[in-house]
Scaffold this motif. Structure first.
Motif, PDB file in Angstrom:
ATOM      1  N   GLU A   1       0.846  -1.189   0.000  1.00 17.26           N
ATOM      2  CA  GLU A   1       0.000   0.000   0.000  1.00 17.26           C
ATOM      3  C   GLU A   1       0.892   1.253   0.000  1.00 17.26           C
ATOM      4  N   ASP A   2       0.313   2.367  -0.451  1.00 18.14           N
ATOM      5  CA  ASP A   2       1.048   3.641  -0.446  1.00 18.14           C
ATOM      6  C   ASP A   2       0.308   4.638   0.443  1.00 18.14           C
ATOM      7  N   PRO A   3       0.768   4.926   1.630  1.00 21.45           N
ATOM      8  CA  PRO A   3       2.005   4.506   2.274  1.00 21.45           C
ATOM      9  C   PRO A   3       1.866   3.115   2.921  1.00 21.45           C
ATOM     10  N   THR A   4       3.010   2.558   3.349  1.00 22.34           N
ATOM     11  CA  THR A   4       2.970   1.251   4.010  1.00 22.34           C
ATOM     12  C   THR A   4       3.827   1.244   5.279  1.00 22.34           C
ATOM     13  N   TYR A   5       3.713   0.150   6.022  1.00 26.49           N
ATOM     14  CA  TYR A   5       4.472  -0.039   7.269  1.00 26.49           C
ATOM     15  C   TYR A   5       5.974  -0.072   6.949  1.00 26.49           C
TER      16      TYR A   5
ATOM     17  N   GLY B   1       2.991  22.143  -1.666  1.00 30.61           N
ATOM     18  CA  GLY B   1       4.149  23.020  -1.474  1.00 30.61           C
ATOM     19  C   GLY B   1       4.767  22.953  -0.081  1.00 30.61           C
ATOM     20  N   TRP B   2       4.049  22.393   0.880  1.00 30.69           N
ATOM     21  CA  TRP B   2       4.635  22.263   2.218  1.00 30.69           C
ATOM     22  C   TRP B   2       5.542  21.035   2.243  1.00 30.69           C
ATOM     23  N   THR B   3       6.626  21.113   3.018  1.00 27.25           N
ATOM     24  CA  THR B   3       7.458  19.913   3.184  1.00 27.25           C
ATOM     25  C   THR B   3       7.649  19.649   4.675  1.00 27.25           C
ATOM     26  N   THR B   4       7.826  18.368   4.980  1.00 28.41           N
ATOM     27  CA  THR B   4       7.979  18.012   6.394  1.00 28.41           C
ATOM     28  C   THR B   4       9.359  18.383   6.928  1.00 28.41           C
ATOM     29  N   ASP B   5      10.336  18.602   6.037  1.00 24.01           N
ATOM     30  CA  ASP B   5      11.691  18.958   6.506  1.00 24.01           C
ATOM     31  C   ASP B   5      11.637  20.194   7.391  1.00 24.01           C
ATOM     32  N   ALA B   6      11.063  21.262   6.798  1.00 23.08           N
ATOM     33  CA  ALA B   6      11.003  22.526   7.536  1.00 23.08           C
ATOM     34  C   ALA B   6      10.106  22.370   8.757  1.00 23.08           C
ATOM     35  N   LEU B   7       9.033  21.615   8.602  1.00 22.17           N
ATOM     36  CA  LEU B   7       8.084  21.462   9.709  1.00 22.17           C
ATOM     37  C   LEU B   7       8.716  20.709  10.880  1.00 22.17           C
ATOM     38  N   LEU B   8       9.522  19.685  10.566  1.00 24.86           N
ATOM     39  CA  LEU B   8      10.121  18.908  11.660  1.00 24.86           C
ATOM     40  C   LEU B   8      11.069  19.780  12.483  1.00 24.86           C
ATOM     41  N   ASP B   9      11.865  20.608  11.800  1.00 23.73           N
ATOM     42  CA  ASP B   9      12.768  21.499  12.545  1.00 23.73           C
ATOM     43  C   ASP B   9      11.974  22.425  13.463  1.00 23.73           C
ATOM     44  N   ALA B  10      10.899  22.998  12.916  1.00 24.60           N
ATOM     45  CA  ALA B  10      10.077  23.911  13.717  1.00 24.60           C
ATOM     46  C   ALA B  10       9.415  23.157  14.878  1.00 24.60           C
ATOM     47  N   ALA B  11       8.974  21.937  14.605  1.00 26.49           N
ATOM     48  CA  ALA B  11       8.294  21.150  15.640  1.00 26.49           C
ATOM     49  C   ALA B  11       9.272  20.824  16.776  1.00 26.49           C
ATOM     50  N   ILE B  12      10.493  20.430  16.400  1.00 31.79           N
ATOM     51  CA  ILE B  12      11.481  20.094  17.445  1.00 31.79           C
ATOM     52  C   ILE B  12      11.755  21.341  18.297  1.00 31.79           C
ATOM     53  N   ASP B  13      11.836  22.504  17.654  1.00 29.26           N
ATOM     54  CA  ASP B  13      12.011  23.752  18.417  1.00 29.26           C
ATOM     55  C   ASP B  13      10.845  23.967  19.385  1.00 29.26           C
ATOM     56  N   GLU B  14       9.657  23.535  18.968  1.00 31.37           N
ATOM     57  CA  GLU B  14       8.465  23.701  19.818  1.00 31.37           C
ATOM     58  C   GLU B  14       8.274  22.512  20.771  1.00 31.37           C
TER      59      GLU B  14
ATOM     60  N   ALA C   1       9.331   8.183   4.525  1.00 25.37           N
ATOM     61  CA  ALA C   1       9.875   6.853   4.790  1.00 25.37           C
ATOM     62  C   ALA C   1       8.860   5.742   4.498  1.00 25.37           C
ATOM     63  N   PHE C   2       7.577   6.075   4.484  1.00 24.95           N
ATOM     64  CA  PHE C   2       6.537   5.057   4.306  1.00 24.95           C
ATOM     65  C   PHE C   2       6.086   4.951   2.845  1.00 24.95           C
TER      66      PHE C   2
ATOM     67  N   GLU D   1       7.945  10.387  -2.924  1.00 23.54           N
ATOM     68  CA  GLU D   1       6.581  10.719  -2.482  1.00 23.54           C
ATOM     69  C   GLU D   1       6.573  10.988  -0.979  1.00 23.54           C
ATOM     70  N   GLY D   2       5.465  11.549  -0.503  1.00 24.23           N
ATOM     71  CA  GLY D   2       5.252  11.684   0.946  1.00 24.23           C
ATOM     72  C   GLY D   2       5.971  12.857   1.581  1.00 24.23           C
ATOM     73  N   GLU D   3       6.532  13.758   0.751  1.00 24.90           N
ATOM     74  CA  GLU D   3       7.315  14.874   1.304  1.00 24.90           C
ATOM     75  C   GLU D   3       6.444  15.840   2.115  1.00 24.90           C
ATOM     76  N   SER D   4       5.151  15.871   1.790  1.00 22.76           N
ATOM     77  CA  SER D   4       4.285  16.809   2.521  1.00 22.76           C
ATOM     78  C   SER D   4       3.292  16.054   3.408  1.00 22.76           C
ATOM     79  N   GLU D   5       3.693  14.826   3.825  1.00 22.77           N
ATOM     80  CA  GLU D   5       2.792  14.024   4.664  1.00 22.77           C
ATOM     81  C   GLU D   5       3.535  13.579   5.915  1.00 22.77           C
TER      82      GLU D   5
END
Ligand code: PMP
Length: 402
Positions: free
Chosen positions: A122-126, A337-350, A359-360, A365-369
């Protein structure tokens, strides 16, 4: 550079994306929405401590000795009872006990696939399945899902396209209930269709069902295995309903696979731990396991509700969040247009962490999920985690070009 002694295949084993954010999630004060661990505070730990001591005292020559390659009879019978509580029929002779369902997946892969073979997922998968398939040197084809799970037309089309390239998939791996990572469930009416498509194409199905018993509301959904027991291998586990540290899982396998599976298992672990198996068996035969699992599922349901409702208030416009009806996970798709890269850095700061979706998913694919787990934190902490995510969304939005 890989050491020359190591095989090309060994490169295929993948690091866990949960471990990638592990360090951040272990910092004091951080709320982790990353790891999908069951909450052991919901397990009957006193009973388990007593049962462990009693088993060593009363039955040491069984539980601390080598045991059957198939697994203990009392456990195989208990597993059939556990599956029946989820309205899934299985035959005791079909049950191969393993050290967790991850091992069952590895064994099934060994007996069904050669290096270079193609497997459908499946997309995404375990992500743990992707590690197993990578280590086996398989080519992985992700097939589209929607809010009702795997899309039959997409499956048909993919099989057709692969056939045109001369590629016959060796198996379909699917998590039909409360999927990891997406939290969605394969609609009941799609199940016979998926089984038919695969039967006609000569593709065995691996049905991985670690979360099916953790439904927030009572339900009866046919398992793929019951629909065609000679074509569908079912994988189950005590990890989410009792304790992952016991490492007890199983495969309910078609007749033609049982002997190969048993020999593959013996060559890996000789036998799964009889000690752990006896504890798992007693959980079913001596405890009110239905009530224990139902009350844990209700707690997970409250947590899912707490996280999803709090997040809804903070999501960037145009996002979608899955609404799980069981299990441990929800899946967030961010706007274009959103990516998880920038979001993860911001989230870790928060001081909140999640697992980025890439990864799934299929490569690229999955860059904005992203995957969010609600299994481990209290509703209050989950609501706080959602607020922190809200601040991370705001920071990313503020830094984006208009
Ligand atoms: N399959 C899925 C979909 C899972 O989420 C997990 C655990 N994260 C497993 C298999 C492995 O579970 P076990 O502890 O039984 O090996």
């Amino acid at each position: 550079m890989q050491h020359p002694f190591l095989t090309d295949r060994s490169r295929g084993f993948l690091p866990s994306p949960v471990r990638d954010v592990w360090e951040a999630s272990m910092q004091p004060g951080v709320i982790s929405l990353a790891g999908g661990n069951p909450d052991l505070a919901l397990a009957s730990l006193d009973w388990m401590a007593d049962a462990s001591a009693r088993l060593v005292r009363d039955r040491p020559h069984e539980v601390l000795q080598y045991g059957s390659g198939y697994g203990m009879t009392e456990l195989r019978e208990a597993i059939v009872e556990l599956m029946a509580a989820e309205h899934i029929a299985a035959d005791v002779d079909s049950i191969q006990v393993t050290a967790g369902s991850q091992m069952a997946l590895d064994l099934v892969t060994k007996v069904l696939c050669e290096q270079g073979d193609t497997v459908l997922v499946e997309d995404p998968t375990y992500v743990g399945a992707l590690g197993t398939f990578g280590g086996a040197g398989l080519r992985v084809e992700h097939v589209a899902m929607d809010a009702n799970g795997l899309v039959p037309d997409a499956l048909r089309e993919r099989i057709r396209r692969l056939a045109a390239e001369g590629r016959q998939p060796r198996m379909l791996y699917a998590v039909p209930n409360f999927q990891n990572p997406k939290g969605v469930t394969l609609a009941p009416e799609r199940r016979p269709e998926i089984v038919d498509i695969c039967r006609q194409a000569g593709i065995p199905i691996i049905e991985d069902n670690p979360y099916g018993m953790l439904a927030f509301e009572p339900r009866t959904v046919p398992s793929l295995h019951e629909l065609d027991p000679e074509h569908v291998v079912y994988l189950g586990t005590f990890s989410k309903v009792l304790a992952p540290g016991l490492r007890v899982g199983w495969a309910a396998a078609p007749t033609w696979m049982r002997r190969s599976l048993q020999l593959a298992s013996e060559s890996t672990v000789i036998c799964a731990s009889p000690y752990s198996q006896a504890i798992a068996a007693e959980f079913v035969t001596e405890q009110d396991f239905r009530a224990a699992i139902a009350s844990a599922a209700a707690v997970y349901g409250e947590r899912a509700h707490a996280l999803c409702t709090a997040l809804d208030e903070h999501l960037p416009a145009g996002s979608t969040l899955t609404k799980p009806e069981g299990g441990f996970f929800t899946w967030l798709t961010l706007p274009e247009g959103w990516t998880t890269d920038a979001l993860l850095d911001a989230a870790i700061d928060e001081q909140v962490v999640f697992v980025p979706g890439a990864a799934f998913c299929a490569p690229g694919e999955g860059e904005s999920e992203l995957r969010l787990a609600y299994s481990f934190e209290s509703p209050e902490r989950l609501a706080e985690g959602a607020q922190r995510m809200g601040r991370a969304f705001a920071r990313v939005a503020a830094s984006r070009p208009n």
